[in-house]
Design a protein around this motif. Structure first.
Motif, PDB file in Angstrom:
ATOM      1  N   ILE A 100       0.748  -1.126   0.066  1.00 51.26           N
ATOM      2  CA  ILE A 100      -0.055  -0.010  -0.036  1.00 51.26           C
ATOM      3  C   ILE A 100       0.904   1.301  -0.048  1.00 51.26           C
ATOM      4  O   ILE A 100       1.986   1.349   0.627  1.00 51.26           O
ATOM      5  CB  ILE A 100      -1.113   0.152   1.284  1.00 51.26           C
ATOM      6  CG1 ILE A 100      -0.226  -0.190   2.673  1.00 51.26           C
ATOM      7  CG2 ILE A 100      -1.901  -1.107   1.132  1.00 51.26           C
ATOM      8  CD1 ILE A 100      -0.996   0.044   3.538  1.00 51.26           C
ATOM      9  N   ASP A 101       0.319   2.220  -0.630  1.00 47.31           N
ATOM     10  CA  ASP A 101       0.881   3.836  -0.498  1.00 47.31           C
ATOM     11  C   ASP A 101       2.579   3.555  -0.995  1.00 47.31           C
ATOM     12  O   ASP A 101       3.454   3.782  -0.341  1.00 47.31           O
ATOM     13  CB  ASP A 101       0.792   4.461   0.502  1.00 47.31           C
ATOM     14  CG  ASP A 101      -0.312   4.722   0.967  1.00 47.31           C
ATOM     15  OD1 ASP A 101      -1.197   4.902   0.140  1.00 47.31           O
ATOM     16  OD2 ASP A 101      -1.037   4.719   2.375  1.00 47.31           O
ATOM     17  N   VAL A 102       2.784   3.102  -2.121  1.00 46.04           N
ATOM     18  CA  VAL A 102       3.826   2.877  -2.778  1.00 46.04           C
ATOM     19  C   VAL A 102       4.368   4.196  -3.691  1.00 46.04           C
ATOM     20  O   VAL A 102       3.663   4.498  -4.798  1.00 46.04           O
ATOM     21  CB  VAL A 102       4.320   1.726  -3.398  1.00 46.04           C
ATOM     22  CG1 VAL A 102       5.595   1.745  -4.298  1.00 46.04           C
ATOM     23  CG2 VAL A 102       4.149   0.349  -2.664  1.00 46.04           C
ATOM     24  N   ASN A 103       5.384   4.867  -3.192  1.00 43.33           N
ATOM     25  CA  ASN A 103       5.811   6.123  -4.059  1.00 43.33           C
ATOM     26  C   ASN A 103       6.837   5.581  -5.133  1.00 43.33           C
ATOM     27  O   ASN A 103       8.067   4.969  -4.880  1.00 43.33           O
ATOM     28  CB  ASN A 103       6.473   7.084  -3.155  1.00 43.33           C
ATOM     29  CG  ASN A 103       6.867   8.059  -3.843  1.00 43.33           C
ATOM     30  OD1 ASN A 103       6.715   8.232  -5.127  1.00 43.33           O
ATOM     31  ND2 ASN A 103       7.300   9.315  -3.058  1.00 43.33           N
ATOM     32  N   LEU A 104       6.452   5.381  -6.432  1.00 41.78           N
ATOM     33  CA  LEU A 104       7.422   5.127  -7.716  1.00 41.78           C
ATOM     34  C   LEU A 104       8.699   5.810  -7.507  1.00 41.78           C
ATOM     35  O   LEU A 104       9.551   5.427  -8.426  1.00 41.78           O
ATOM     36  CB  LEU A 104       6.549   5.201  -8.720  1.00 41.78           C
ATOM     37  CG  LEU A 104       5.271   4.139  -8.866  1.00 41.78           C
ATOM     38  CD1 LEU A 104       4.745   4.337 -10.045  1.00 41.78           C
ATOM     39  CD2 LEU A 104       5.867   2.867  -8.540  1.00 41.78           C
ATOM     40  N   ASN A 105       8.452   6.986  -6.800  1.00 43.34           N
ATOM     41  CA  ASN A 105       9.910   7.760  -7.031  1.00 43.34           C
ATOM     42  C   ASN A 105      10.946   6.980  -6.147  1.00 43.34           C
ATOM     43  O   ASN A 105      11.985   7.130  -6.205  1.00 43.34           O
ATOM     44  CB  ASN A 105       9.572   9.172  -6.387  1.00 43.34           C
ATOM     45  CG  ASN A 105      10.625  10.279  -6.708  1.00 43.34           C
ATOM     46  OD1 ASN A 105      11.513   9.733  -7.666  1.00 43.34           O
ATOM     47  ND2 ASN A 105      10.659  11.225  -6.127  1.00 43.34           N
TER      48      ASN A 105
END
Lengths: 765, 53
Positions: free
Chosen positions: A510-515
């Motif tokens: 959950i809530d993965v920042n692709l940065n």
């Protein structure tokens, strides 16, 4: 002069046999021991003696008559029962008097482990059981020898042969692939769909891909290098000179340029063999840009010969290319993106499937560069990887393939090879289906390679948790400004050879920042325990999330890795010393093989010509030697069934036979050569590893045997065996992700046949 | 009794016939020494591959 020398000569009828030499000494005894150590006998002098648990024989007297005859040499027989699994060494002591004065001590001889019926080699239970120790088993020199059926076959088309055929036929491949490429390009106007759909029709469609590959390869196989002149002539007479390359054909006619060099002849042949449409040539451009640097393309110019060589070179070296694509998920950020030469992979992927060697850059999208490197010159593995990738192609690409006329499947070898591929994928079962976003890349992060098996490879330790960090970036390498509320990592682990799935797991995020780097792809020790070790493994990692249209979309990439235990087999290396002929009928009897025996009685004279294939094979599941049956097929005979026998009988036949070396045999041979034996840990590695593939050898020979009525002839074989370096690796250091960062090399010796003697004999008249 | 068969691969069959060397009670006809080559081979099940006893 008194001396003491001992040499192991084998085992026979429950005895260990040695050649002893005591010179003029009158008495001797032998010591059996567990260990050896250096004993200081002077300030700087040492002798090696046995230590640990020891057992000494009683003092024995040398037979004086035999001593005079044999100069102190005599055979020493030690009952097998005197040895146990703690007996590792033997040493000979000689004395001039009965009171044991003036002792002379021999070299220490290492004894190989006792292998009895159902006994273990130091904890390793070998598979030679009582059940297969049956009537076929004969004991010779106590090297277990048995007879077995010949249950091997050579692959229809060897990988090496296949690869060589492809590389050598590159110009022809391109020629035959070119029309396919052209056809695809014509239909590629709508090929801008950037998402792939892994649907139920993928299998059928990928089968069509295979058919097309077969078609191209079949065309290649029908046009060997001998037909160069023919092709040139045919081209000149049947093809109108309407395009650029055919104009070249016209100007390069041999009658107009009789004095041209061989290089230019070759150039002209290649040029004249082209039947490329201009748009096909244009279509080749992005392909070449994938595999060649812009500088290289400029250097090549319009010289097709150089072009072919460059492609060949690029394929062999698996050079990487610059990325050309757009970013569909996020804003277009790449300053480096090449905007004037945009193309969708839908255009070129099928084309490259036809032009096999140029396929490399395309599969870079789905395969990690390290996989490509690991695949090296193993075309079957490459095919399998491609096959899996094909399943992830989008519908449009597959429709292009459908439009191609189906090939005629008469190139059996190639077809079987391709059909044997594991195209069907675990992705079609209970895995999450998703559309692959083609202008995004899943990049593995912090991947470390170590030199292993002649290549840089990714290794993980078997017994600890591993993490596979990765990042999702655009094709141009830019990071993405997006946070995914829900996403899934799907890990599928396959056998690198069979492509059989051995493990699979999904990890919800959950809530993965692709940065950011994603560090949540992990495997626990109990999960890794299910994965075979010391063999090549393919890790397929998919990262999946929902699109705005609520469809599963994602990225995918594969790794080829090894999970290794403490030791791992690397390779059999160079030969050490000269081959040892196993020509002693007594000592080396188990290695002598009667391949054929026979004669003919109803003709005055007979003549038989054999086309013989003989194999030396390693079977790590066996302990001793297995002589394989001789298989025979008569190819020509001047006597019909039931017909009259002529004065001279003539027969041609094919023979196939061989001899298997069991695990214990390796130590037997090392022992005969007084070399260090392979310990149980290394034997275990040999048993588990793929060493047998490097050991297998064959000899092919045409032999003639002839005789008169009633003569019997016999065909024997024996090997000349060399000691080769055996390279093993041991894990050095491991990083926080469980990756092996350093490995230590270990070298041992292993015997391997290098030469074979075929001995023909005939009964004396 | 000599138990080692010397390497006679350099001798022609004609020469060997004149030498009268016995192996296992039979007259030696030839000794062909051949270099072994790596081979890819796999175990098979029970199907026939064309060679028979």
């Amino acid at each position: 002069m008194a001396l003491a020398f001992l040499q192991f000569r084998g085992q026979n009828n429950g005895y260990y046999l040695f050649q002893a030499d005591v010179g003029t000494a009158k008495y001797f005894k032998y010591i059996l021991g567990e260990n050896k150590h250096k004993l200081r006998v002077g300030k700087h002098e040492f002798v090696k003696v046995l230590s640990g648990r020891k057992k000494a024989s009683k003092l024995l007297q040398v037979n004086e008559i035999m001593q005079k005859l044999k100069m102190g040499r005599f055979p020493l027989k030690i009952p097998e029962g005197e040895l146990n699994d703690k007996t590792h060494y033997i040493q000979l002591y000689s004395y001039n008097t009965k009171s044991s004065t003036a002792p002379t001590i021999s070299n220490i001889v290492q004894l190989y482990p006792v292998v009895g019926r159902g006994k273990k080699i130091g904890g390793l239970q070998l598979s030679l059981s009582q059940t297969n120790y049956n009537k076929n088993v004969a004991t010779m020199q106590d090297t277990r020898v048995k007879n077995k059926a010949f249950k091997y076959r050579e692959p229809q088309l060897s990988k090496v042969m296949f690869w060589n055929a492809i590389v050598n036929a590159l110009p022809t491949i391109i020629k035959h692939a070119a029309p396919v490429i052209g056809g695809l390009l014509k239909g590629a106007g709508n090929a801008s769909n950037l998402e792939s759909n892994v649907d139920s029709s993928a299998n059928n469609q990928s089968a069509k891909v295979i058919n097309k590959v077969v078609e191209v390869l079949q065309a290649i196989s029908n046009n060997d290098s001998n037909s160069i002149t023919h092709q040139t002539d045919e081209q000149a007479t049947t093809t109108p000179s309407t395009d650029v390359t055919n104009n070249e054909t016209a100007t390069s006619d041999s009658s107009e340029a009789p004095a041209q060099s061989s290089e230019s002849q070759s150039f002209n042949y290649i040029s004249s063999a082209y039947s490329l449409e201009p748009d096909t040539l244009i279509g080749l451009k992005p392909i070449l840009e994938k595999i060649l640097s812009p500088e290289a393309i400029i250097a090549i110019g319009d010289n097709p010969q150089k072009l072919f060589l460059a492609i060949k070179d690029a394929v062999q070296k698996t050079e990487h290319t610059s990325n050309i694509n757009s970013d569909i998920v996020e804003k277009k950020t790449s300053e480096d993106a090449i905007t004037d030469v945009k193309y969708s992979e839908a255009k070129i992927a099928p084309a490259l499937l036809a032009a096999l060697p140029a396929l490399m850059p395309v599969i870079e999208k789905a395969l990690d560069p390290k996989i490509i490197e690991a695949i090296g010159n193993q075309p079957v593995k490459l095919f399998k990887a491609i096959g899996d990738t094909v399943l992830k192609m989008d519908e449009m690409e597959l429709k292009h393939l459908e439009a191609i006329n189906p090939g005629v499947d008469s190139a059996d070898d190639i077809s079987k090879l391709l059909q044997g591929m594991s195209i069907s994928s675990a992705y079609k079962d209970d895995t999450i289906k998703f559309k692959m976003i083609k202008n995004l890349n899943l990049n593995f992060i912090n991947t470390k390679t170590v030199q292993f098996k002649n290549k840089k490879r990714v290794l993980y330790q078997k017994n600890q948790q591993i993490i596979i960090p990765f990042k999702v970036v655009s094709d141009s390498g830019n990071t993405l400004e997006k946070t995914l509320k829900r996403s899934i990592i799907q890990i599928c682990i396959k056998d690198g050879v069979s492509m059989e799935t051995v493990f699979r797991k999904n990890i919800n995020l959950i809530d993965v920042n692709l940065n950011q780097v994603i560090n949540e792809a992990f495997l626990m020790p109990d999960e890794i325990a299910q994965i075979p070790c010391n063999t090549e493994i393919k890790i397929e990692l998919s990262y999946i999330w929902k699109s705005n249209k609520n469809e599963n979309i994602g990225v995918f990439k594969s790794h080829y890795v090894y999970f290794i235990e403490t030791y791992i087999f690397d390779r059999i290396g160079e030969r050490i010393g000269q081959p040892i002929p196993f020509n002693n009928i007594n000592v080396h009897r188990p290695y002598w093989h009667k391949i054929w025996e026979g004669g003919f009685s109803r003709s005055n004279r007979w003549h038989i010509e054999f086309d013989l294939k003989y194999f030396y094979l390693l079977n790590p599941k066996e302990t001793g030697i297995s002589k394989l049956e001789t298989r025979k097929i008569i190819t020509e005979d001047n006597v019909e069934s039931g017909g009259e026998h002529p004065n001279r009988r003539r027969i041609k036949a094919k023979l196939k036979s061989g001899l298997e070396f069991g695990l214990q045999t390796l130590n037997n041979i090392l022992s005969l050569s007084n070399k260090e034996l392979l310990d149980e840990e290394i034997l275990k590695i040999i048993q588990k590893g793929s060493i047998d593939k490097e050991f297998h050898q064959v000899a092919r020979q045409r032999l003639e045997m002839k005789g008169r009525e009633g003569d019997t002839t016999t065909l024997w074989s024996y090997p000349e065996i060399s000691l080769h370096k055996l390279y093993l690796s041991k894990i050095g250091t491991i990083d926080d992700y469980g990756q092996v960062v350093t490995i230590e090399s270990i070298e041992k010796l292993i015997p391997k046949p290098d030469l074979i003697h075929f001995i023909g004999t005939k009964s004396e008249r | 009794m000599e138990h080692k068969l010397p390497d006679l691969s350099q001798m022609s069959s004609t020469t060997l016939e004149l030498e009268s060397i016995l192996v296992n009670g039979q007259k030696l006809l030839f000794d062909k020494k051949v270099k072994l080559m790596p081979v890819e081979i796999e175990k098979k099940s029970n199907e026939d591959e064309g060679y028979r006893r």
